[in-house]
Design an enzyme around this catalytic site. Structure first.
Site, PDB file in Angstrom:
ATOM      1  N   CYS A 115       0.899  -1.144   0.186  1.00 23.48           N
ATOM      2  CA  CYS A 115       0.143   0.010   0.121  1.00 23.48           C
ATOM      3  C   CYS A 115       0.933   1.360   0.068  1.00 23.48           C
ATOM      4  O   CYS A 115       1.626   1.292   0.946  1.00 23.48           O
ATOM      5  CB  CYS A 115      -0.861  -0.194   1.061  1.00 23.48           C
ATOM      6  SG  CYS A 115      -1.493   1.422   2.076  1.00 23.48           S
ATOM      7  N   CYS A 141       0.605   3.741   2.962  1.00 24.44           N
ATOM      8  CA  CYS A 141       1.281   3.375   4.060  1.00 24.44           C
ATOM      9  C   CYS A 141       2.925   3.557   4.173  1.00 24.44           C
ATOM     10  O   CYS A 141       3.456   3.904   5.032  1.00 24.44           O
ATOM     11  CB  CYS A 141       1.008   1.675   4.295  1.00 24.44           C
ATOM     12  SG  CYS A 141      -0.533   1.281   4.246  1.00 24.44           S
TER      13      CYS A 141
END
Ligand SMILES: *[C@@H]1O[C@H](CO)[C@@H](O)[C@H](O)[C@H]1NC(C)=O
Length: 507
Positions: A396, A399
């Site tokens: 991600c 993230c």
């Protein structure tokens, strides 16, 4: 492939027979090609027409093409047209219709568009468009009763003495709501009612699988839309059907636990295993949805359900709501009695889920605590500490951008580790235990649990370090001495959450 319009049909055929290599050219397409110039004159007069907006380079469009052609040919008999627009040739036209991806399919009724939400296979397109062409509820008489009963996978017919009787209104409302999914008919013809063998008022569902005929078993005059739709939804799930991309939605909507039999369809014994579990599936019908699944296509899904060995057949129960997985011992034979006993234990809450977890790290030398599934309860439910967790996924992007900020947050509270833990957990590699009251729907997700509590608070603020610190100081139960922020504040431009890679991606 289209010859220009001044070539007569006869000479076109003659030409085609000379061009032996291109066999496709012999078969004229039943799909109408429309352009900017012909769109309005082609689409607007049609009471019902399906339009595909495509790009020649798009793989999904190529996969759809033979199905689209076949559906167009079949639907010609019912006077329903299928058209296509090449969005490379007619970019403006596609833009005007809000096309954002390929292929985009829209149903037009006299020029008014709605999104096509049906399947992408020939028979699915035919079935969907046929349902669109009929009134929500079709009138059925003895003449066409049998045809109508078999006209689709799921057909509901209300048999009534008069259309003034209940539940006409509720039945019609159900039909209007679900016309995309099922076929609805109504009959007041005494001969049809006699042929159906029912006493009006009655609603009967006819299915192309499992029990063909099922009569609505509850008090019918007071049936509501919800009663009828719940009953039909239940019936739309086969006792033990195949789950794949086309059928996954009915199971997801039902949200009941799923029991999967993973088989290799090529293996001759597979059908025997499927049959042997049908009585078990019937026994738990309404509580657990049994399915079989092609293990060779959906091996990743097996892994996501914590089936470790690529060994088929294998069996696993999945609680969709709590995202918990209960695999059947892969060293044991799949036998109906054993499977039945396991599902009974599952329903009685006697079965422990198998939780995926990374190993417990041998050392914790970062200021951010590396949390794993098997240590979750011990660490997070330690009443003496405030805990702030980032649930992330390795793939991600948001993230990755949060990481340096989260590390700084860890550094900020590093001297208070006996009062507060700043933690991170890889959400794809670690299952949350059943005792945790939430499931993760997107990454990153930030949750705070105050000391002495089991309640989690979501962090929805911006991703600046100072905002995170302020949030911790506000919510912490322990006395965290405010410190001077020395780090440079980071821009808070990343309020966007990413959706997790759903483990049903391929379904
Ligand atoms: C069935 O036949 C009747 C005439 O007997 C006709 O009015 C009705 O539209 C037909 N229904 C369907 C679904 O074809």
């Amino acid at each position: 492939m289209r010859l220009s319009s001044f070539v007569s049909v006869a000479s076109a055929a003659a030409l085609a027979s000379l061009v032996v290599a291109d066999t496709d050219a012999e078969k004229p397409s039943d799909v109408v090609s429309v352009t900017q110039d012909t769109f309005e004159s082609t689409v607007n007069p049609e009471p019902l027409i399906l339009v595909e907006f495509y790009a020649p380079w798009c793989g999904h469009c190529k996969a759809l093409a033979p199905h689209y052609e076949e559906a167009a040919t079949t639907l010609k008999e019912s006077d329903i047209k299928l058209a296509k627009v090449d969005c490379v040739e007619d970019a403006e036209l596609c833009q005007a219709h809000g096309v954002q991806g390929y292929p985009t399919l829209k149903v037009f009724r006299n020029g008014e568009p709605t999104d096509y939400t049906g399947p992408r296979k020939a028979d699915g397109i035919v079935s969907y468009m046929t349902k669109q062409s009929l009134p929500a509820v079709s009138q059925v008489t003895v003449v066409n009763l049998t045809d109508f009963q078999n006209a689709d996978k799921i057909v509901a017919i209300a048999y009534l003495a008069s259309e003034m009787d209940a539940p006409t209104a509720e039945f019609t409302a159900t039909a209007e709501k679900h016309r995309d999914s099922y076929l609805f008919g109504l009959s007041t013809d005494p001969e049809a009612i006699a042929a159906a063998g029912v006493t009006p008022p009655a609603i009967v569902v006819y299915r192309s699988f499992d029990e063909h005929k099922t009569e609505y078993p509850y008090p019918i005059s007071s049936a509501t839309v919800k009663d009828v739709e719940d009953w039909m939804q239940e019936l739309s799930i086969p006792v033990l059907g195949e789950v794949n991309g086309e059928t996954y939605a009915i199971y997801a909507t039902s949200s009941k636990p799923m029991a999967y039999l993973f088989v290799d369809p090529i293996d001759e014994s597979s059908q025997g295993y499927i049959e042997s579990l049908k009585p078990v599936a019937s026994q738990y019908r309404g509580k657990v949805n049994f399915v079989w699944i092609d293990a060779t296509k959906f091996g990743d899904h097996a892994k996501a359900l914590n089936l470790i060995e690529p060994k088929w057949p294998s069996f696993v129960v999945q609680d969709l709501e709590k995202q918990l997985k209960y695999p059947y011992d892969q060293d044991k034979a799949i036998e109906p009695e054993a499977i039945s006993a396991m599902v009974a234990d599952y329903i009685d809450g006697k079965l422990l889920p198998k939780l995926k977890s990374q190993p417990i790290p041998e050392t914790q030398d970062e200021s951010v605590f590396t949390l794993v599934g098997q240590q979750f309860e011990e660490v997070v439910f330690d009443d003496s500490k405030d805990v702030f967790i980032e649930f992330y996924a390795t793939w991600c992007g948001h993230c990755k951008r949060l990481k340096p900020i989260w590390d700084s947050l860890g550094d900020h509270f590093a001297s208070m580790k006996d009062q507060i833990i700043i933690a991170k957990l890889e959400g794809q590699e670690n299952d949350l235990p059943a005792s945790v009251p939430f499931r993760i729907g997107g990454f990153p997700t930030l949750k705070f649990k105050p000391a002495g509590s089991r309640e989690f608070t979501d962090y929805d603020g911006d991703r600046a370090l100072e905002s995170l610190i302020a949030f911790v100081e506000e919510h912490a139960k322990n006395d965290l001495k405010p410190k001077v922020v020395t780090e440079t504040p980071v821009d808070a431009d990343q309020a966007v959450f990413e959706t997790p890679k759903d483990s049903h991606d391929e379904l």
